[in-house]
Write a protein that holds these residues in place. Structure first.
Motif: not given
Length: 301
Positions: A29-47
């Motif tokens: 790991f390049s930083s401590t695990l309590d650092t919020a530097n991972f990104t996750f995005q979500y989008l819902e569409r038909d099918n």
């Protein structure tokens, strides 16, 4: 539907588990695990459901298979910046995708480079030819213009995800699925079998299953004897597909399992977590745990 979110590794790995039914392993790991530097995005569409995630560190993502659900699901993965995403050891080129189908019930392993946005499309398709293509478990190609167009759309929308341009991406993606449905099932780039004719996609998870009951050395010896495959072939294939030697995989997967146990609410001592995760020779793992996660187990608890 959801704006850009930043997460700690533990939160991020949970989201990847929900999506892939697989564990994310990061050796350094390049930083401590309590650092919020991972990104996750979500989008819902038909099918089609869109996910876009990125890690500051290289990830090994291993799963035995996608869980079966009432509605057939296929995951299409695109390496947005062509950073070197690998599916089962094979690199995805500029005009290639990784396709994973829950219908195949086959294991898979992704090697994901650092700082590489990965677009995942959760597609609901009953096209038999398309599903057959997903079972090949190797990168598949589409027209380079379609691939480039989808990458450009993703790169733009990633800056303010979700965005109206994602609608264009959904339309384009459906067109890509139609094109892929007419492709012949691709052949592997190298022979997928050992002397026993047991496919590598079968004997690698079989080896990992053995590791649940014994050491990696004992597991390889047993598999070699049972399937008439040389130990060297097993070790080389294991490294090629997962990015780890069997011994490295055994150690790091136990460390991550130990961490997950430490974070369970019903676990109240480090000893309990060690027993639950089969870490019996704790002294062998203590130092490396602190090295990888940059904290002592008691702090994780």
């Amino acid at each position: 539907m959801t704006n850009l979110n930043h997460f700690t590794f533990d939160e991020f790995s949970e989201k990847l588990w929900e999506l892939f039914n697989g564990q994310a392993l990061i050796p350094n790991f390049s930083s401590t695990l309590d650092t919020a530097n991972f990104t996750f995005q979500y989008l819902e569409r038909d099918n089609v459901n869109f996910y876009l995630f990125e890690s500051p560190d290289p990830i090994i993502l291993f799963s035995f298979h996608l869980p079966l659900s009432p509605h057939s699901k296929t995951l299409l993965l695109l390496d947005v910046n062509s950073g070197g995403l690998r599916l089962n050891g094979i690199e995805c080129k500029n005009n290639q995708f990784a396709l994973i189908s829950e219908q195949s019930q086959l294991p898979f392993c992704f090697q994901i480079p650092a700082n590489s946005p990965i677009l995942v499309c959760d597609i609901k398709s009953n096209n038999k030819k398309f599903n057959q293509l997903c079972h090949s478990m190797v990168p598949v190609s589409i027209d380079v213009n379609y691939a480039q167009e989808l990458r450009e759309i993703t790169q733009k929308s990633a800056k303010s995800f979700p965005d109206n341009t994602v609608n264009i991406g959904a339309i384009l993606l459906i067109r890509i699925v139609e094109l892929l449905a007419f492709h012949p099932t691709p052949m592997r780039q190298e022979a997928p079998t050992g002397r026993s004719k047991l496919s590598r996609k079968d004997f690698i998870p079989k080896c990992i299953n053995f590791m649940m009951e014994m050491s990696s050395t004992e597991a390889i010896k047993l598999l070699s004897k049972q399937q008439n495959i040389s130990e060297k072939t097993i070790r080389n294939a294991f490294k090629y597909i997962t990015g780890f030697t069997p011994k490295e995989f055994e150690q790091i997967s136990k460390l991550f399992a130990f961490r997950r146990a430490l974070k369970r609410p019903e676990i109240v001592t480090v000893f309990e977590a060690a027993i639950v995760s089969d870490v019996y020779r704790w002294s062998r793992y203590a130092s490396r745990y602190s090295t990888i996660f940059k904290e002592l187990p008691i702090k994780t608890l």
